[in-house]
Design a protein around this motif. Structure first.
Motif, PDB file in Angstrom:
ATOM      1  N   PHE A  56      33.605  31.828  46.271  1.00  0.00           N
ATOM      2  CA  PHE A  56      34.485  32.935  46.626  1.00  0.00           C
ATOM      3  C   PHE A  56      34.494  34.016  45.548  1.00  0.00           C
ATOM      4  O   PHE A  56      34.647  35.202  45.852  1.00  0.00           O
ATOM      5  CB  PHE A  56      35.894  32.417  46.914  1.00  0.00           C
ATOM      6  CG  PHE A  56      35.957  31.561  48.152  1.00  0.00           C
ATOM      7  CD1 PHE A  56      35.674  32.087  49.398  1.00  0.00           C
ATOM      8  CD2 PHE A  56      36.272  30.207  48.065  1.00  0.00           C
ATOM      9  CE1 PHE A  56      35.708  31.299  50.548  1.00  0.00           C
ATOM     10  CE2 PHE A  56      36.318  29.406  49.203  1.00  0.00           C
ATOM     11  CZ  PHE A  56      36.030  29.960  50.442  1.00  0.00           C
ATOM     12  N   ARG A  57      34.310  33.629  44.289  1.00  0.00           N
ATOM     13  CA  ARG A  57      34.205  34.642  43.225  1.00  0.00           C
ATOM     14  C   ARG A  57      32.971  35.515  43.449  1.00  0.00           C
ATOM     15  O   ARG A  57      33.023  36.742  43.282  1.00  0.00           O
ATOM     16  CB  ARG A  57      34.115  33.970  41.856  1.00  0.00           C
ATOM     17  CG  ARG A  57      35.406  33.346  41.389  1.00  0.00           C
ATOM     18  CD  ARG A  57      35.266  32.729  40.003  1.00  0.00           C
ATOM     19  NE  ARG A  57      36.355  31.806  39.754  1.00  0.00           N
ATOM     20  CZ  ARG A  57      36.200  30.510  39.489  1.00  0.00           C
ATOM     21  NH1 ARG A  57      34.975  29.984  39.420  1.00  0.00           N
ATOM     22  NH2 ARG A  57      37.255  29.744  39.292  1.00  0.00           N
ATOM     23  N   ARG A  58      31.874  34.884  43.813  1.00  0.00           N
ATOM     24  CA  ARG A  58      30.654  35.651  44.088  1.00  0.00           C
ATOM     25  C   ARG A  58      30.873  36.592  45.267  1.00  0.00           C
ATOM     26  O   ARG A  58      30.459  37.762  45.228  1.00  0.00           O
ATOM     27  CB  ARG A  58      29.487  34.708  44.376  1.00  0.00           C
ATOM     28  CG  ARG A  58      28.195  35.422  44.726  1.00  0.00           C
ATOM     29  CD  ARG A  58      27.032  34.440  44.824  1.00  0.00           C
ATOM     30  NE  ARG A  58      25.820  35.135  45.243  1.00  0.00           N
ATOM     31  CZ  ARG A  58      25.436  35.272  46.517  1.00  0.00           C
ATOM     32  NH1 ARG A  58      26.176  34.749  47.489  1.00  0.00           N
ATOM     33  NH2 ARG A  58      24.323  35.912  46.818  1.00  0.00           N
ATOM     34  N   ALA A  59      31.522  36.111  46.320  1.00  0.00           N
ATOM     35  CA  ALA A  59      31.803  36.962  47.478  1.00  0.00           C
ATOM     36  C   ALA A  59      32.670  38.148  47.077  1.00  0.00           C
ATOM     37  O   ALA A  59      32.428  39.288  47.494  1.00  0.00           O
ATOM     38  CB  ALA A  59      32.478  36.144  48.571  1.00  0.00           C
ATOM     39  N   ALA A  60      33.679  37.877  46.259  1.00  0.00           N
ATOM     40  CA  ALA A  60      34.554  38.962  45.809  1.00  0.00           C
ATOM     41  C   ALA A  60      33.784  39.977  44.975  1.00  0.00           C
ATOM     42  O   ALA A  60      33.986  41.191  45.103  1.00  0.00           O
ATOM     43  CB  ALA A  60      35.726  38.383  45.011  1.00  0.00           C
TER      44      ALA A  60
END
Length: 254
Positions: free
Chosen positions: A34-38
């Motif tokens: 999710f950090r990468r997506a953000a």
């Protein structure tokens, strides 16, 4: 894009969902995913929840740890103290959904309740975190979503389960069918068992009722483009860069 029935859907353009945070690299449903997506600019995340034996709400797709982690066993039969030792792809820890809500305060979450025991803890968490505008709850089970709505009240955003989608499909052909009141979107595969679900007739029927249409899980750029041409309101993908490129090329990446 149709009008919004709920603040969860309040977005100026197509909703781009990071499916399990972007599952293409195998590190699905983890804080790292999710950090990468953000970092790529995604603000709508899709995840799933199960409960551990001691009632912790874990962001994880499967009922068992076996497929994507270095551990094994049913999540519902294990305490969180054991589940938290597992590593997705051999390196990333599982996350509690409560932790994800806290770490990504700007994100909006589409949450699939994979089993009945997750229902009450999930609704309680949304209430405790005052996350009514940030969470949309879905399930293949229409009854499970209806029970969540009864427990939570009208502030909760929900999508249709299988029965609701079938009812909407029938209505798109002019066939009378019952539909649960209160849903804000239909989240559907493009096709199921060789039968097409999403076409212009289906999208029109949804929009006539004020419902958005979100399609999962679409990883091919040409299919993304074709669905956008039909007027769908959101796409869920494992391939985050692909969807971002398609939407950017159309001038609708926000």
């Amino acid at each position: 894009m149709t009008r919004t029935l709920h603040p969860y859907l309040d977005h100026p353009s197509t909703l781009a969902f990071a499916h399990r945070g972007g599952a293409a690299d195998g590190i699905e449903n983890t804080a790292a995913a999710f950090r990468r997506a953000a970092d790529l600019g995604y603000r709508y995340f899709e995840t799933d929840v199960h409960t551990t034996a001691d009632g912790k709400l874990v962001a994880f797709h499967d009922p068992t740890l076996d497929r994507v982690t270095d551990a094994s066993g049913k999540i519902a039969a294990l305490p969180w103290s054991e589940v938290r030792q597992a590593r997705v792809g051999g390196k990333e820890p599982l996350a509690l959904f409560e932790e994800l809500l806290e770490e990504f305060p700007e994100a909006r979450w589409n949450v699939d309740m994979k089993a009945e025991p997750a229902l009450t803890p999930l609704v309680d968490l949304v209430r405790r975190a005052s996350a009514w505008d940030r969470v949309c709850i879905g399930s293949f089970s229409e009854g499970r979503v209806a029970r969540a709505m009864r427990l939570a009240g009208p502030r909760l955003a929900t999508s249709y389960g299988v029965r609701g989608v079938m009812g909407l499909r029938l209505r798109s052909y002019g066939i009378p069918a019952a539909l649960r009141m209160g849903a804000v979107c239909a989240q559907v595969p493009e096709s199921q068992n060789g039968i097409r679900v999403v076409d212009r007739r289906f999208v029109t029927a949804a929009h006539e009722r004020g419902l958005q249409v979100h399609v999962w899980t679409v990883n091919d750029a040409d299919r993304m483009a074709a669905l956008l041409d039909l007027g769908v309101d959101g796409i869920m993908t494992d391939h985050l860069e692909t969807l971002r490129t398609v939407l950017t090329d159309r001038g609708v990446w926000v």
